[in-house]
Design a protein around this motif. Structure first.
Motif, PDB file in Angstrom:
ATOM      1  N   SER A   1       0.743  -1.171  -0.083  1.00 34.71           N
ATOM      2  CA  SER A   1       0.049   0.056  -0.154  1.00 34.71           C
ATOM      3  C   SER A   1       0.929   1.286   0.089  1.00 34.71           C
ATOM      4  O   SER A   1       0.677   2.039  -0.810  1.00 34.71           O
ATOM      5  CB  SER A   1      -0.784   0.063   1.248  1.00 34.71           C
ATOM      6  N   GLU A   2       1.760   1.424   0.932  1.00 30.91           N
ATOM      7  CA  GLU A   2       2.421   2.613   1.054  1.00 30.91           C
ATOM      8  C   GLU A   2       3.471   2.743   0.156  1.00 30.91           C
ATOM      9  O   GLU A   2       3.560   3.647  -0.520  1.00 30.91           O
ATOM     10  CB  GLU A   2       3.089   2.854   2.637  1.00 30.91           C
ATOM     11  N   ALA A   3       4.437   1.789   0.156  1.00 34.67           N
ATOM     12  CA  ALA A   3       5.627   1.788  -0.901  1.00 34.67           C
ATOM     13  C   ALA A   3       5.103   1.628  -2.285  1.00 34.67           C
ATOM     14  O   ALA A   3       5.489   2.200  -3.344  1.00 34.67           O
ATOM     15  CB  ALA A   3       6.547   0.553  -0.708  1.00 34.67           C
ATOM     16  N   GLY A   4       3.948   0.810  -2.525  1.00 34.79           N
ATOM     17  CA  GLY A   4       3.536   0.570  -3.878  1.00 34.79           C
ATOM     18  C   GLY A   4       3.192   2.007  -4.659  1.00 34.79           C
ATOM     19  O   GLY A   4       3.307   2.536  -5.587  1.00 34.79           O
ATOM     20  N   ARG A   5       2.247   2.653  -3.784  1.00 31.40           N
ATOM     21  CA  ARG A   5       1.942   4.100  -4.116  1.00 31.40           C
ATOM     22  C   ARG A   5       2.973   5.225  -4.443  1.00 31.40           C
ATOM     23  O   ARG A   5       2.916   5.615  -5.475  1.00 31.40           O
ATOM     24  CB  ARG A   5       1.035   4.845  -2.931  1.00 31.40           C
ATOM     25  N   ARG A   6       4.008   4.904  -3.743  1.00 33.26           N
ATOM     26  CA  ARG A   6       5.366   5.890  -4.189  1.00 33.26           C
ATOM     27  C   ARG A   6       5.994   5.386  -5.484  1.00 33.26           C
ATOM     28  O   ARG A   6       6.531   6.209  -6.252  1.00 33.26           O
ATOM     29  CB  ARG A   6       6.129   5.908  -2.854  1.00 33.26           C
ATOM     30  N   VAL A   7       5.868   4.161  -5.574  1.00 35.76           N
ATOM     31  CA  VAL A   7       6.606   3.557  -6.835  1.00 35.76           C
ATOM     32  C   VAL A   7       5.915   3.864  -8.048  1.00 35.76           C
ATOM     33  O   VAL A   7       6.685   4.328  -8.936  1.00 35.76           O
ATOM     34  CB  VAL A   7       6.968   2.148  -6.788  1.00 35.76           C
ATOM     35  N   VAL A   8       4.643   3.764  -8.024  1.00 38.18           N
ATOM     36  CA  VAL A   8       3.960   4.026  -9.110  1.00 38.18           C
ATOM     37  C   VAL A   8       3.977   5.659  -9.370  1.00 38.18           C
ATOM     38  O   VAL A   8       3.823   6.012 -10.669  1.00 38.18           O
ATOM     39  CB  VAL A   8       2.354   3.660  -9.265  1.00 38.18           C
ATOM     40  N   HIS A   9       3.843   6.365  -8.461  1.00 36.52           N
ATOM     41  CA  HIS A   9       3.998   7.867  -8.629  1.00 36.52           C
ATOM     42  C   HIS A   9       5.667   8.174  -9.364  1.00 36.52           C
ATOM     43  O   HIS A   9       5.680   9.105 -10.078  1.00 36.52           O
ATOM     44  CB  HIS A   9       4.155   8.860  -7.429  1.00 36.52           C
ATOM     45  N   THR A  10       6.480   7.245  -8.707  1.00 36.18           N
ATOM     46  CA  THR A  10       7.859   7.863  -9.407  1.00 36.18           C
ATOM     47  C   THR A  10       7.955   7.154 -10.859  1.00 36.18           C
ATOM     48  O   THR A  10       8.476   7.874 -11.610  1.00 36.18           O
ATOM     49  CB  THR A  10       8.895   6.875  -8.470  1.00 36.18           C
ATOM     50  N   GLY A  11       7.293   6.259 -11.174  1.00 38.28           N
ATOM     51  CA  GLY A  11       7.321   5.802 -12.612  1.00 38.28           C
ATOM     52  C   GLY A  11       6.464   6.797 -13.492  1.00 38.28           C
ATOM     53  O   GLY A  11       6.999   7.021 -14.588  1.00 38.28           O
ATOM     54  N   GLN A  12       5.592   7.165 -12.972  1.00 39.35           N
ATOM     55  CA  GLN A  12       4.784   8.326 -13.834  1.00 39.35           C
ATOM     56  C   GLN A  12       5.671   9.783 -13.631  1.00 39.35           C
ATOM     57  O   GLN A  12       5.799  10.205 -14.885  1.00 39.35           O
ATOM     58  CB  GLN A  12       3.661   8.554 -13.268  1.00 39.35           C
ATOM     59  N   HIS A  13       6.201   9.978 -12.803  1.00 39.61           N
ATOM     60  CA  HIS A  13       6.935  11.221 -12.391  1.00 39.61           C
ATOM     61  C   HIS A  13       8.335  11.206 -13.560  1.00 39.61           C
ATOM     62  O   HIS A  13       8.653  12.229 -14.188  1.00 39.61           O
ATOM     63  CB  HIS A  13       7.273  11.249 -11.198  1.00 39.61           C
TER      64      HIS A  13
END
Length: 398
Positions: free
Chosen positions: A311-323
């Motif tokens: 939940s927590e890390a997964g959200r950050r990772v997909v934000h990073t991928g998009q960013h």
């Protein structure tokens, strides 16, 4: 602990990777829109992947779901295996397994679950019928066919993933006993609901719908199925994050700015490194939880740890991928945006990190997490929550 897959588990992962890679392409996903890819589902069932879960266990399922997540394939694979095949294998009676599992194995039946339980707050007793006045589920029990406990369920579940594809739903009542119901049964109504990711979800309304109980009257079966689901969807999130990161790596290695690749910039390298480490954290915690279940070891705390990371890390990772894709990442038609939507959907489905940590802490205090490893993981998760939130505070605000 030994997370080395067996030959059978490795074969399942390779076969799943081939099928998803060949059939879950960007063009097919675009054509499917928000619906399920029925041809892909037929291919998976024809290859025997849902049936293989009985032999390869939860770890085998997690490995296959990781491959699904890499391509964000729109099929009810996780739901049908968790809430159908594994739930009935572990908690169904002999008669239920013989009657219900064959159709789930070959894909002619699809299962989903109204999880997690959101039972009513008030419960009153009236003639043997437990009534929830808060939108939960009530059950009136009597003996059913073949000696199976039967009940009539009433209540509303606002969002059930893959409900539009399902033939059966596993529903927990307010006491967290599990009930198996046909989606087309009298008194059961499904209405389409659109979610962040295209999960063919629906709103389930039950009005005296007849169902049969799975497992005992207590919450034991529910708690096991919930832990299984958390582990499985954490495995799915591993693939979603890995796929997003792989696209970001390809983009930053090929896209040039000021005469050199984007990947040569230190800020890009650090963001990608953080995303990689967090993806590995999701992977190893989901593997451990799945392995412990397959070994018949306590794993509820481990499932919660995996869910927290997903939940927590997964959200950050997909934000990073998009960013890291820059302006392209904001394009709704770009493949990386689909990973973003799936990552956010799984994050919402598993629950916020604070709730998961609170539940994990409660289990440890009650002695259910006193396995050494689980307690250590909980401490690491709590520490990482503080460190990561501090490190990304400005980033999140941006």
């Amino acid at each position: 602990m030994d997370f080395t897959p067996t030959e059978e588990q490795s074969a399942v992962r390779e076969l799943a990777g081939e099928i998803f890679g060949d059939l879950s392409t960007h063009e097919r996903l675009t054509a499917a829109g928000t619906g399920t890819d029925t041809e892909l589902w037929k291919a998976l069932c024809g290859a025997g992947l849902p049936a293989a879960v009985e032999e390869t266990g939860l770890l085998g399922l997690v490995l296959a779901l990781e491959e699904q997540g890499r391509t964000t394939a729109q099929v009810p694979f996780a739901a049908s295996c968790v809430y159908g095949v594994l739930a009935l294998t572990s908690h169904g009676s002999g008669e239920q397994r013989a009657r219900l599992l064959p159709a789930l194995r070959d894909g002619t039946a699809v299962a989903t679950g109204a999880f997690p339980a959101r039972g009513g707050v008030r419960v009153s007793t009236d003639g043997g019928v437990r009534v929830s006045t808060d939108g939960g589920v009530r059950a009136s029990t009597d003996g059913g066919p073949a000696g199976e406990p039967m009940g009539e369920l009433t209540g509303v579940v606002p969002v059930v993933p893959w409900l539009r594809d399902a033939t059966h739903v596993l529903v927990p009542d307010e006491d967290r006993a599990l009930w198996w119901i046909r989606t087309g049964a009298p008194g059961a109504r499904a209405e389409p609901v659109e979610t962040t990711a295209p999960w063919s979800a629906g709103r389930l309304t039950l009005s005296g719908a007849r169902a049969e109980r799975v497992g005992g009257p207590g919450p034991g079966a529910y708690e096991d199925v919930l832990a299984t689901a958390r582990t499985a969807f954490a495995g799915l999130q591993t693939g979603v994050c890995a796929g997003s990161l792989a696209r970001a790596v390809e983009h930053t290695n090929t896209r040039e700015q000021f005469g050199r690749p984007l990947s040569t910039n230190q800020a890009v390298l650090l963001r990608a490194a953080d995303a990689y480490m967090e993806t590995e954290a999701i992977r190893v915690t989901s593997y451990e939880a799945a392995w412990r279940r397959d070994q018949a070891l306590p794993y509820r705390t481990h499932a919660l740890t995996a869910a927290w990371w997903a939940s927590e890390a997964g959200r950050r990772v997909v934000h990073t991928g998009q960013h890291l894709h820059g302006g392209l990442g904001a394009d709704l038609e770009h493949p990386v945006h689909r990973h973003f939507l799936w990552g956010r959907q799984i994050d919402a489905y598993l629950g916020c990190g604070a709730e998961l940590l609170e539940e994990l802490g409660g289990l440890i205090v009650d002695g259910e997490g006193a396995t050494g490893v689980a307690s250590e993981e909980a401490g690491v998760a709590s520490q990482e929550a503080g460190v990561v939130n501090g490190r990304h505070g400005e980033e999140g605000a941006a």
